[in-house]
Every structure is written in structure tokens, then in C-alpha cells.
Design a protein around this motif. Structure first.
Motif, PDB file in Angstrom:
ATOM      1  N   HIS A 195       0.850  -1.175   0.000  1.00  0.00           N
ATOM      2  CA  HIS A 195       0.000   0.000   0.000  1.00  0.00           C
ATOM      3  C   HIS A 195       0.893   1.233   0.000  1.00  0.00           C
ATOM      4  O   HIS A 195       1.784   1.355   0.837  1.00  0.00           O
ATOM      5  CB  HIS A 195      -0.909   0.012   1.238  1.00  0.00           C
ATOM      6  CG  HIS A 195      -1.765   1.244   1.321  1.00  0.00           C
ATOM      7  ND1 HIS A 195      -1.390   2.360   2.041  1.00  0.00           N
ATOM      8  CD2 HIS A 195      -2.962   1.543   0.746  1.00  0.00           C
ATOM      9  CE1 HIS A 195      -2.318   3.289   1.938  1.00  0.00           C
ATOM     10  NE2 HIS A 195      -3.285   2.810   1.151  1.00  0.00           N
ATOM     11  N   VAL A 196       0.606   2.130  -0.974  1.00  0.00           N
ATOM     12  CA  VAL A 196       1.371   3.366  -1.104  1.00  0.00           C
ATOM     13  C   VAL A 196       0.451   4.519  -0.741  1.00  0.00           C
ATOM     14  O   VAL A 196      -0.646   4.634  -1.303  1.00  0.00           O
ATOM     15  CB  VAL A 196       1.915   3.544  -2.535  1.00  0.00           C
ATOM     16  CG1 VAL A 196       2.688   4.841  -2.649  1.00  0.00           C
ATOM     17  CG2 VAL A 196       2.794   2.363  -2.914  1.00  0.00           C
ATOM     18  N   PRO A 197       0.790   5.363   0.200  1.00  0.00           N
ATOM     19  CA  PRO A 197      -0.085   6.470   0.589  1.00  0.00           C
ATOM     20  C   PRO A 197      -0.170   7.517  -0.520  1.00  0.00           C
ATOM     21  O   PRO A 197       0.697   7.595  -1.387  1.00  0.00           O
ATOM     22  CB  PRO A 197       0.609   7.029   1.838  1.00  0.00           C
ATOM     23  CG  PRO A 197       2.051   6.666   1.683  1.00  0.00           C
ATOM     24  CD  PRO A 197       2.067   5.349   0.970  1.00  0.00           C
ATOM     25  N   THR A 202     -11.217  10.006  -2.664  1.00  0.00           N
ATOM     26  CA  THR A 202     -12.227  10.573  -1.762  1.00  0.00           C
ATOM     27  C   THR A 202     -13.347  11.138  -2.577  1.00  0.00           C
ATOM     28  O   THR A 202     -13.122  11.757  -3.609  1.00  0.00           O
ATOM     29  CB  THR A 202     -11.622  11.668  -0.878  1.00  0.00           C
ATOM     30  OG1 THR A 202     -11.076  12.695  -1.716  1.00  0.00           O
ATOM     31  CG2 THR A 202     -10.484  11.110  -0.004  1.00  0.00           C
ATOM     32  N   THR A 203     -14.536  10.925  -2.145  1.00  0.00           N
ATOM     33  CA  THR A 203     -15.727  11.427  -2.833  1.00  0.00           C
ATOM     34  C   THR A 203     -16.544  12.214  -1.834  1.00  0.00           C
ATOM     35  O   THR A 203     -16.514  11.961  -0.620  1.00  0.00           O
ATOM     36  CB  THR A 203     -16.574  10.262  -3.369  1.00  0.00           C
ATOM     37  OG1 THR A 203     -16.919   9.411  -2.280  1.00  0.00           O
ATOM     38  CG2 THR A 203     -15.794   9.456  -4.390  1.00  0.00           C
ATOM     39  N   PRO A 204     -17.231  13.205  -2.400  1.00  0.00           N
ATOM     40  CA  PRO A 204     -18.076  13.989  -1.493  1.00  0.00           C
ATOM     41  C   PRO A 204     -19.194  13.100  -0.943  1.00  0.00           C
ATOM     42  O   PRO A 204     -19.623  12.146  -1.581  1.00  0.00           O
ATOM     43  CB  PRO A 204     -18.631  15.104  -2.388  1.00  0.00           C
ATOM     44  CG  PRO A 204     -18.570  14.546  -3.760  1.00  0.00           C
ATOM     45  CD  PRO A 204     -17.345  13.683  -3.801  1.00  0.00           C
ATOM     46  N   PRO A 214     -21.592   3.877   5.246  1.00  0.00           N
ATOM     47  CA  PRO A 214     -20.173   3.803   4.856  1.00  0.00           C
ATOM     48  C   PRO A 214     -19.478   2.708   5.645  1.00  0.00           C
ATOM     49  O   PRO A 214     -19.773   2.465   6.810  1.00  0.00           O
ATOM     50  CB  PRO A 214     -19.638   5.191   5.207  1.00  0.00           C
ATOM     51  CG  PRO A 214     -20.829   6.085   5.232  1.00  0.00           C
ATOM     52  CD  PRO A 214     -21.961   5.247   5.690  1.00  0.00           C
ATOM     53  N   ALA A 215     -18.532   2.058   5.040  1.00  0.00           N
ATOM     54  CA  ALA A 215     -17.814   0.959   5.684  1.00  0.00           C
ATOM     55  C   ALA A 215     -16.980   1.450   6.850  1.00  0.00           C
ATOM     56  O   ALA A 215     -16.783   0.728   7.837  1.00  0.00           O
ATOM     57  CB  ALA A 215     -16.936   0.238   4.669  1.00  0.00           C
ATOM     58  N   PRO A 227      -4.202   3.955   6.851  1.00  0.00           N
ATOM     59  CA  PRO A 227      -4.417   3.534   5.462  1.00  0.00           C
ATOM     60  C   PRO A 227      -5.766   2.869   5.228  1.00  0.00           C
ATOM     61  O   PRO A 227      -6.303   2.896   4.129  1.00  0.00           O
ATOM     62  CB  PRO A 227      -3.262   2.575   5.197  1.00  0.00           C
ATOM     63  CG  PRO A 227      -2.728   2.193   6.534  1.00  0.00           C
ATOM     64  CD  PRO A 227      -2.977   3.356   7.418  1.00  0.00           C
ATOM     65  N   ALA A 228      -6.370   2.253   6.238  1.00  0.00           N
ATOM     66  CA  ALA A 228      -7.651   1.583   6.046  1.00  0.00           C
ATOM     67  C   ALA A 228      -8.747   2.585   5.710  1.00  0.00           C
ATOM     68  O   ALA A 228      -9.713   2.246   5.016  1.00  0.00           O
ATOM     69  CB  ALA A 228      -8.028   0.798   7.296  1.00  0.00           C
ATOM     70  N   LEU A 229      -8.589   3.829   6.175  1.00  0.00           N
ATOM     71  CA  LEU A 229      -9.599   4.846   5.866  1.00  0.00           C
ATOM     72  C   LEU A 229      -9.641   5.128   4.366  1.00  0.00           C
ATOM     73  O   LEU A 229     -10.710   5.292   3.776  1.00  0.00           O
ATOM     74  CB  LEU A 229      -9.316   6.120   6.657  1.00  0.00           C
ATOM     75  CG  LEU A 229      -9.406   5.999   8.188  1.00  0.00           C
ATOM     76  CD1 LEU A 229      -8.993   7.318   8.852  1.00  0.00           C
ATOM     77  CD2 LEU A 229     -10.817   5.641   8.584  1.00  0.00           C
ATOM     78  N   GLY A 230      -8.463   5.157   3.754  1.00  0.00           N
ATOM     79  CA  GLY A 230      -8.417   5.395   2.310  1.00  0.00           C
ATOM     80  C   GLY A 230      -8.872   4.182   1.520  1.00  0.00           C
ATOM     81  O   GLY A 230      -9.574   4.304   0.509  1.00  0.00           O
ATOM     82  N   VAL A 231      -8.487   2.969   1.979  1.00  0.00           N
ATOM     83  CA  VAL A 231      -8.864   1.761   1.256  1.00  0.00           C
ATOM     84  C   VAL A 231     -10.381   1.571   1.280  1.00  0.00           C
ATOM     85  O   VAL A 231     -10.986   1.140   0.276  1.00  0.00           O
ATOM     86  CB  VAL A 231      -8.141   0.557   1.867  1.00  0.00           C
ATOM     87  CG1 VAL A 231      -8.650  -0.749   1.258  1.00  0.00           C
ATOM     88  CG2 VAL A 231      -6.641   0.663   1.680  1.00  0.00           C
TER      89      VAL A 231
END
Length: 525
Positions: A195-197, A202-204, A214-215, A227-231
Motif C-alpha cells: 500500500h502506497v499512501p 475521496t468522494t463527497p 459507509p464501511a 491507510p484503512a480509511l483510504g482503502v
């Protein structure tokens, strides 16, 4: 006759003296017995009070003994209850110990799996174990699942959403990622997900239908920039797969990466649906973290329960020891009160025996006093009778002496008349010879009259006995009921007839006596 009367007077005087002495002796004995009887009655009252006091003390002692026995029984029951409670608590503690051992073993196993990075690919293991530190330029690799806090009910859904990303390892930048991949390929160390930051989409926020969230809302408090927030940024959780598919079909412009249900069904934006559930994978990274966290929490709770149960057991044991000491004390009190009750009962029996003895003595002395009173009365009666007899005998003796004096005077006159009559004796003898024949006739008649008199006297005695018998029968029959009244009347009639016969016999007897008297007079003449 005078000598007999004087002898009777002397005897009666002796009897009077003896009766008077007996009367005085009886009076003294009566007074002594009355005084002793008063003393015995006082003793009886005191003995009765002592017996009542002994009975009251015996009842009080028995009541105290019953109370202590009840308390001892209650203490015994308390010990039984506490013993049962202690055993139940020990059994619960053993169950907690078994559960604690099981959870400790499971936690240790999960920690060992976590330390060995089980579930990760060989390449990811090599990276996380430091075998590729030479290409990281001092940066520290971190597993994407590290610090991931997922709610247990959403574990399968998050696992489905992450997919292969669950075993991803974060690196510092894309260049580092390329070096890691080259090293893995060159050394044939296995594959890895990196995983690369900086590439998270991100979507509105959009308006979501009911049953779709939301998950990231299923995650606990994560550090900012995890990183899990972005995934999981464009991933969602759906309560019902069919409802989401209907929503997506009605809103084809809805932007998402993947949607998962709590059962692990997955839909991605390509329209692929992953479903069906087989045997759960033993190397599930997310689920292992959930299990690790939940097992640690449950282990802490079990340890807390264990400590609380142990404290409860110690408290029950302390209460049990106190109850046993209290029971021993109560038993000692019961033993002491039993001994006291036995002593009091012995005193009660002794007091009752004393009461019985005094009562027996009292009855005996009352009977003796009654007999003495009767004897005293009889002695008084005999004394009065003897005194009356003495007075009568003395009067008779005096009368007899007067009669002797008169007879002596008459005797002197009769001696004078004797000389005169001797002269006429010859003439009388002549007349006597003449009348002797008449006398013999009269003697025969007198003998007949005497026999008749004896017969009449015997009949009179018989009739008097019959009268007494009939009188007794009349008195007895008079006490009976009315059914015997007719018999009484008959007996009364018979009695009247018998009395008439007796009266007739008496008249005949009187006539016979008159005839005898006349014959005797004529004989003497």
C-alpha cells in the motif's frame, strides 16, 4: 344389793377417772397435733412455692434450651447453606478457571499467529519480518490491518471489502514499493500486497438510502491517516443485498468501489457479485484481529470474574468459619443449658417429692386428728355416760341404805309380831293343811299360767322383732321410688295388724300377770 351398788360406784368412779385422764390426754394430743398440723401446712405452702419456683425455672430453662437448640439448628442450616454456596462458588470458580485457561490458550495461540504473521503472503511475511530492510531506506513497513479496530458484527463484511488488501503492507512511497517488488522477485520470496499512501480516492458525501452505511462507520477510533480509511473510503455496508441491488439499478450513477453485507456477500463497481459461504478461512487476518481483541477483552472479564469469584469464595469461607465458630458456641451454650436444665429438673423432682411427702404427712395427720377428735368425742361420751351411771349408782346406793334402815325398823316390829303370830301358828297350820290342797291346785294353775306367760312373752318378743324388721323395711322402702309405695302400704297395714296382735298379746299377758299376782297373793294369804 347394796354391796353390788357400792362395787358399781367404785368401778364407775375408776372409769370416770380413767375417762377423764383419757380426755385430757386426747385434748393435749389434739392441741399438739393441731400445732404440728399448722406447721406442716406452712411447710406445705413453702414446699408448694419452692415447687412452683422450680417448675417456673425448669420451664424457663427448657424454653431457653429450645431457643438455643433452634438457633443451633439454624446455625447448622446456615453452615449447610454456606457449605453449599461455597461448593457452588468453587464450582463456578473452576468453570471460570477452565474458561480462563481456554481463553488464555486461545489468546496465546492468536498472539503466536499474530507474531508469525499467519494469513499474510510469503512476501509480506518477509517484508514484515525485516528481511527486506535493505531496500526500505530506513522506513518501517506496517501492515494495513495493524491498529484496525472492526466491530465484531461487521467483521465478515470488512473482510470481504478488503479482500487481498487485508494482508497489505504499507511502504513509504512508490519507489520503495518498486524496490520491494524487485527484491521479492529476485529472491523468489513470494508475493505481497503493498500500500502506497497518497492514492486514496475521496468522494463527497452523498445521500444514502436506509440500510446502506459507509464501511468506515464499522471501524473503531483509528488514528488520523490510517491507510484503512483510504482503502475503505468508497466502500459501503448493506443490510440486505437485494435491497442494494435494487437501489443501484435505480441509481446507476451511484459511485462506489464495493458494497458488502454482514454475511460477507460482496458487490463491486464492475457488477461482480461474490457470495455463498463455505468453511471460514483459518488465516482470516481481520477476524483474527477481532478474535484477538475480543478474546483479550473476554479474558480480562473472565479474570475480573475470577478475582470477584475468588473474593466471594473467601467471603463465604470467612462467613462459614464464623458460622462454624458461632455453631460451636451455640452447642456449648446448649450443653451448658442442658446441664442446667437437668439440674433444675432434679431440683424440681426433689421439690415435688417434698410437696408429696408434706402432703402425705398432712393427710396422715389430718386423718389422725380426725380419729383423735372422734376418740375424744367417744371418750367424752363414755365419761358422761359413766358419770351419769355413777350418779345413778350413788343414788341407788343411798336409796338402798334408806331401804335397809327402814327394813331394819320393820324387822324389829316384825320380830315382835313373830312372837304373837307363833301363837296363831298352830291355828294357821291347821288352816294350812286345809288350804294346802287348794294351793296344790293353784300351783298347777300357776304353772300353766307361767307356761302361758312364757309363750306369750316369746310371741311378744317375736312380734317386736317383726315390728323392728318391718319398721326397717318401711324406712328402706320409704326412700325408694313411687313404684314401691303400694308395697309400703301393704307392709304398713301388716304392721298395724301385727301391732294390734302385739297389743292383744300384751293385754293377755297383763291378764296372766294379774292372775299370777292374784294367785301368789292368795297363796301367801
Amino acid at each position: 344389793a347394796l354391796l353390788q351398788l357400792e362395787s358399781s360406784v367404785a368401778r364407775l368412779r375408776t372409769d370416770c377417772t380413767g375417762h377423764e385422764v383419757d380426755q385430757k390426754t386426747s385434748a393435749q394430743r389434739h392441741d399438739a397435733l393441731a400445732a404440728e398440723l399448722d406447721s406442716i401446712r406452712a411447710q406445705q405452702h413453702a414446699a408448694a412455692l419452692a415447687a412452683m419456683d422450680a417448675v417456673a425455672r425448669a420451664e424457663a430453662t427448657q424454653a431457653e434450651k429450645n431457643r438455643l437448640q433452634q438457633e443451633a439448628a439454624a446455625g447448622q442450616q446456615t453452615i449447610l447453606d454456606l457449605t453449599r454456596e461455597f461448593r457452588d462458588a468453587q464450582r463456578v470458580l473452576q468453570e471460570i478457571d477452565r474458561a480462563l485457561a481456554q481463553r488464555s490458550a486461545r489468546l496465546k495461540l492468536l498472539q503466536q499467529l499474530q507474531e508469525k504473521w499467519e494469513g499474510f503472503g510469503e512476501g509480506a511475511k518477509a517484508l514484515l519480518q525485516g528481511k527486506l530492510d535493505s531496500v526500505l531506506n530506513g522506513s518501517k513497513p506496517a501492515a494495513l490491518s495493524a491498529g484496525l479496530d472492526v466491530r465484531p458484527e461487521a467483521g465478515q463484511a470488512i473482510e470481504a471489502l478488503l479482500g487481498a488488501a487485508a494482508e497489505a503492507v504499507g511502504v513509504a512511497d512508490p519507489a520503495t514499493a518498486l524496490r520491494v517488488l524487485e527484491k521479492l522477485s529476485a529472491g523468489q520470496l513470494g508475493s505481497a500486497v503493498l500500500h502506497v499512501p497518497g492514492f486514496a480516492v475521496t468522494t463527497p458525501p452523498v445521500s444514502l438510502p436506509p440500510g446502506l452505511i459507509p464501511a468506515v462507520s464499522a471501524l473503531g477510533d483509528l488514528e488520523p491517516g490510517h491507510p484503512a480509511l483510504g482503502v475503505l473510503a468508497e466502500c459501503y455496508l448493506a443490510d440486505d443485498l437485494g435491497a442494494f441491488l435494487a437501489f443501484w439499478q435505480a441509481n446507476p450513477g451511484f459511485a462506489f468501489l464495493a458494497v458488502a453485507t454482514r454475511q460477507g456477500d460482496l458487490v463491486d463497481r464492475r457488477g461482480l457479485i461474490f457470495g455463498g459461504h463455505g468453511k471460514k478461512a483459518a488465516t482470516s487476518i481481520v477476524q483474527r484481529r477481532i478474535d484477538l481483541r475480543e478474546t483479550a477483552r473476554a479474558l480480562a472479564e473472565e479474570q475480573h470474574r475470577h478475582d470477584a469469584q475468588k473474593s466471594a469464595i473467601e467471603a463465604v469461607n470467612a462467613r462459614l468459619s464464623a458460622a462454624e465458630q458461632a455453631l460451636e458456641a451455640k452447642r456449648a451454650e446448649v450443653l451448658a443449658i442442658s446441664q442446667q436444665a437437668a439440674s433444675v429438673q432434679t431440683e424440681q423432682r426433689a421439690a415435688q417429692r417434698s410437696v408429696d411427702d408434706v402432703a402425705q404427712r398432712l393427710r396422715r395427720m389430718e386423718a389422725e386428728l380426725g380419729a383423735l377428735g372422734t376418740a375424744r368425742h367417744e371418750a367424752q361420751t363414755r365419761y358422761e355416760k359413766a358419770a351419769a351411771g355413777l350418779a345413778t349408782a350413788e343414788g341407788g346406793a343411798a336409796a338402798q341404805r334408806d331401804q335397809i334402815t327402814q327394813l331394819e325398823s320393820r324387822l324389829a316390829g316384825d320380830r315382835t309380831d313373830r312372837d304373837v303370830r307363833r301363837e296363831s301358828l298352830a291355828q294357821a297350820r291347821l288352816e294350812l293343811a286345809e288350804r294346802r290342797q287348794k294351793v296344790e291346785v293353784l300351783d298347777r294353775g300357776l304353772a300353766d299360767m307361767a307356761r302361758r306367760r312364757a309363750q306369750l312373752a316369746e310371741i311378744l318378743t317375736q312380734r317386736e322383732q317383726e315390728i323392728e324388721t318391718w319398721s326397717a323395711q318401711i324406712e328402706a322402702l320409704g326412700a325408694d321410688s313411687a313404684r314401691d309405695s303400694e308395697r309400703g302400704a301393704q307392709l304398713a297395714g301388716t304392721l298395724v295388724i301385727a301391732q294390734q296382735q302385739v297389743e292383744k298379746v300384751r293385754l293377755e299377758l297383763a291378764e296372766v300377770e294379774k292372775a299370777i299376782t292374784a294367785l301368789e297373793s292368795s297363796q301367801h294369804g
